[in-house]
Design a protein around this motif. Sequence first.
Motif: not given
Length: 236
Positions: A191-216
Amino acid sequence: MTQPTHDEPHGGTLGSRLNWLRAAVLGANDGIVSTAGIVVGVAGATSDRSALFTAGLAGLLAGSMSMAAGEYVSVSTQLDSEKAALATERRELREQPEAELEELTELLEARGLTREVAREAAGQLTERDALRAHARVELGIDPDDLTNPWHAAWASFLSFTVGALLPLLAIVLPPSDWRLPVTVVSVLAALVVTGWVSARLGAADARRAVLRNVGGGALAMAVTYGAGALLGATGV
C-alpha cells in the motif's frame, strides 16, 4: 534551429496513458485491500489453510469479475455517449456548415487566438477534416481513439487480480504462526508503493497519499480481524 522531438509523447495520448496507468494502480490497490480484509478476517476465526485459501480465492475472483463488469458497463456508457455526440456533430456539419464554422471560430478565439487567426485556423481545420476538428476542439474527443470497454474490463480484471494475489499468497504460504504478521507487513508495504505511485501520477502530495492508503488498509484489516476473532470465539 531546434527540431521537434517526434518521439516525445504529447497532448491527449500522454494523458490517456497516465489515466490508464492510474486506473491500473488503483485497481491493484483495491485488490490488495479487499482481499487482505477477507483473509485477515477469516484468519481471526480460523487458522485452517484450506479455509483461508478458499476465502481468499473467492474474494479474488468475485472482486476481479465485479471490477471488470463494472468497468465494462461504465466505459460502454461513455462510448455510447461519444458516438452519439459524434453523430450529432456529423449531422450539424451536414445541415448547417456555416454555423458550425462560426462555432469553431469562437471556440478557437476563446482559447486566446485573435478573431482573424481563429477564423483562418477554423477554415483550414474544416477543409482538412471538419468532424475531427469539431470533435477535438468542441467535444474533447478523438474520433480515431474512442474508449474501448473491453480494454477497460481486462485492465481492471488483471490489475485487481495482481493486487489480490499478494495477500492471498501471504496468508497461505508461510507457517501458521507467521501468516498474519507476514500478511499485514506485506500488505502495508504494498500500500505504501501503490499510494506513492498513484500520488506521483496525479502530481499530488505523496506523503499524504501514502498515509491515507496505509491507514485505510490497516483499518480494514483491523476491523475484519476483530470481527473474525469475535465470531471464532463465539463459535458462530
